[in-house]
Structure formats: C-alpha cells, structure tokens
Design an enzyme around this catalytic site. Sequence first.
Site, PDB file in Angstrom:
ATOM      1  CB  THR A  38      44.486  37.299  32.765  1.00  0.00           C
ATOM      2  OG1 THR A  38      45.110  37.245  31.501  1.00  0.00           O
ATOM      3  CG2 THR A  38      44.166  35.931  33.194  1.00  0.00           C
ATOM      4  CB  THR A  39      45.326  41.494  35.315  1.00  0.00           C
ATOM      5  OG1 THR A  39      45.732  40.231  35.784  1.00  0.00           O
ATOM      6  CG2 THR A  39      45.203  42.432  36.505  1.00  0.00           C
TER       7      THR A  39
END
Lengths: 269, 217
Positions: free
Chosen positions: A58-59
């Site tokens: 995800t990030t």
Amino acid sequence: MSALTPGYFSPGNSFIDFLRREAPEQLGFDSAASHISSTGLTGGAGAVPGGQVAPQATTIVALTYRDGVIMAGDRRATIGQQIASREIEKVFPADAYTAVGLAGVAGLAIQLVRLYQLELEHYEKIEGAPLSLQGKANRLAAILRSQLDLALRGLAVVPLLAGWDTSPDRTGPRGRVFSYDVTGGSYEERHFTATGSGAVFAKGSLKKLYRPAGSARGAIRAALTALNDAADDDTGTGGVDRERAIYPVVAKIDARGYSRIADAELAKL
Amino acid sequence: MTYPLYVPQEQIIKDRADFARRGAHRGRPAVVVSAADGVLLAARNASRALHKLSEIYDKVAFAGVGKWSEFEALRVAGIRYADLRGYAYDRVDVSARGLAGAYAQTVAAAFTGDPKPLEVEVAVCQVGSDQVSDAVFHISFDGTVSDELPWAVLGGAPVEAHQVLAEGWRSGLSLAEAGQLVRRALAEPIRAEAAFEVALLRRHQLGRAFQRLPELP
C-alpha cells in the site's frame, strides 16, 4: 544438456525481450491476464477487483534531501478487509544506485521487482556498463506499459523509482525521484512523491514536513511521519508498529549507493 | 561419368581442426587460475573496449580468445542462459557446469555442422566457498571440455604456459603469487607486450563476486 538455440545469439540487451522470445511461459504477464478473464474475476469488486483475491501492498513515499534520496514503505498487505501480512517488504534495491518501491497487487509487484532487477543487471553485464538513471526510469515505464492489460483487469502495480545519478555530465541534483501511473507514464518529481492507497495522506504530510536542503535524518523522520499519517487514515497502510517492533523499510541512496536503514536506528527516531 | 571427389573423414576433421586452431590461437592468450582469495582471470589485451573477460553470474565468469565476434556471441548467450536459469529457479542454481555443457554442445555442433567451425577457445569458471569447490572448465574449438586442472590456458602458446602453471601452482596460492604466476605464463618474449585485462571472482563475496582489477596483483 542441449546446445544453445539460435534465439540465444540474436541481438539485443533486454532480458525481458529475450524471455518474451525464448521462454514466454516464464514471463507470465499475458498468461495471468487470460487466466483471470477466463475465470471471471474481473468484475464486481469495485475499483480494484483483484483486491478481493490477491494481497495488496500500500503506501510508499520517496523524497530527496541534501545528499541523496530516501524511500520508505510500510509493511502491511491486505486482502479485501483482512490483513494478509504485517511484515511484507515493498521497497527493494533495483541495483547498487537505485531503489524501487511498489504499491498494488503484491504477487505481481514482487515478480515485477525480480524482473526489473534482472533487466538492469542483464543490461550491465551485456553492455559492460550500467544504464543511465533516466534509462532505468524509461525501462520501468516500458515494463509497466506491457502490463497495462493486467492493470485494466484490476491487477495494477504502481511503482516509485529513486536513484542516484552517477552520470559525469549531470548538472542538477543527483538524487532523483520518479513516479508512475498504470499506463506507464513516468514523471520526474522535484521534491517528494507517494504511491498506493495512502498516498494522498502521505503527500499531505510531506507537503508540511519537506525541507529541500534537509539532512538524511530529517528526511527519514519526515518519511516515517508521512507513513504514520497515511496509516492513521487508510486501512491498507500500516505505520510504525512499536509494540511488535515492525518498522517500515527505509532505504537511503546517496553517493555511496543503496543502503537500508537498520530497525535499531529507526527506533531511535 | 564423374564421381564426387572422395575425402576421408579424418582428413575433413583434421582440416577443420587446423583451421579452427589457427584462428583461435592467432590472438593473444588468456589464463584462468584458482587461488586462495578467488579465481583470477587475466588476458593479454591491447583493447580497453573489447573485453575478453566477463561476468556471467554471481559466482560464474567467462574468458574467451580467438575471433572476437564469435566469442562475444558466446558470452552474451552465456549471460542469457545464466539469467534465465536464475530467474526460473533461484540464483544459487546457476553453475559453471551447466553453462560449460551448453557451450560444449554449441561449439561442437558448429565444428561438425556449420560451414565454418568457430575460431574460439573459451573458459567458464566458478568460485566456490573453498578452493576445492572452485571449477574451471576449458572448452576448445571442437567442443572438447576439460576440467581436470585448477587453471585453464586459452590461445597463445599453451604448452609453455601449461608448463609454467604446472610448476608454479599449488593450493592456497595468494592473489599476489597467482598474479606473478600469470605474468610468467603470459610472458610474450617475441612481440611487444600488450596490457593485461584482469578480473577476479572474489571468494566469500555476497552476491555478485566478479570485479575488474586495474592491473595484475
């Protein structure tokens, strides 16, 4: 043991082109796409249909500082509403002077990293010299473009590239960051960027914390804060997990090349 | 009625071997030697751009002499072979032995089947965790493979070079001693000496062990 077939002797310095020609089954992009369409996983799950079946990572944030670049990625992977892994790694050395971080479908992302690492190494061995940083960035864009079919079926991978430009002719800052989109668009960023589901929150955080001529320590602290801010608002992102001692993967690339910041050092920040 | 000219098989092979040997030995020689600190590769090479030595994979390297275009094609094919294997399986599954076999098949097929045999001699070597597990394969222009010796001599005057190495080589040779030995094996008493191209597969190196050295140690 058999003789090397004529395909081994044809011109070219790209490993992916060679695979596509000689061992397409090893490449897997095209076969994965056809498999997914035939089993009907493409529809029904909103913006990211693949997200229901395969873990998503995800990030990732990347920012430049006075003497180089920092890239950091959280450790969470999710399948739909569930956490698939708390310790997955999404930031990797692409070669001695480059880091690549990936958001999107974890399995494809990891395969893409392996291919990309090999692509750079293959070029370096055949040509006797490494690709330029701009060349590495363009090559990654071309690989993404070849996966567009998969991305449109919901199995998107969106990377970030950060590297140290070793070219003797380089006049601008040597620490450089590139962001991408699923169509293979490559964009050089002047200061910082982020990718993945928590990217919006991370960018908002970096906007306040970023110092163009800051120190490595300051940049690492900003990256960790940005990941924590992303984790605060995005279920797909895990921040700093002090309880389990799970820290984001933080890579530093400067004149000495790629190095990963040890967890013990991150704990002190 | 005319009959095709009869040429005995031995004569054909001998002619091709003479042709290929002359081509392979026309250039300057190269040597590969196993030493305590790793496997040392050295070649007499007047060019700084056209290499005779090359990295193939983490622990595997290549040396070639003869016609540059021909051994360069083999070198590139070797890198592709190794990278494909390492990608399909794992990095530790790439070995010099597999590549030496593939080279031998390729060179042997060209020797008997192609319009012209390859005018090359190549070596594939691998550095192990200790000197006993080092591997040095010599593949000659007709596809003959040998790996009995901890060194290989390519091109030049192989008999003299072999003699120097046979007398001077021992297990546990330091890098400096191996460099001295190579210097003697590659001495060029008749023509002007060309510069050395030198590389080392460093022992106990994590990941890619191949590195170029500016001069003989």
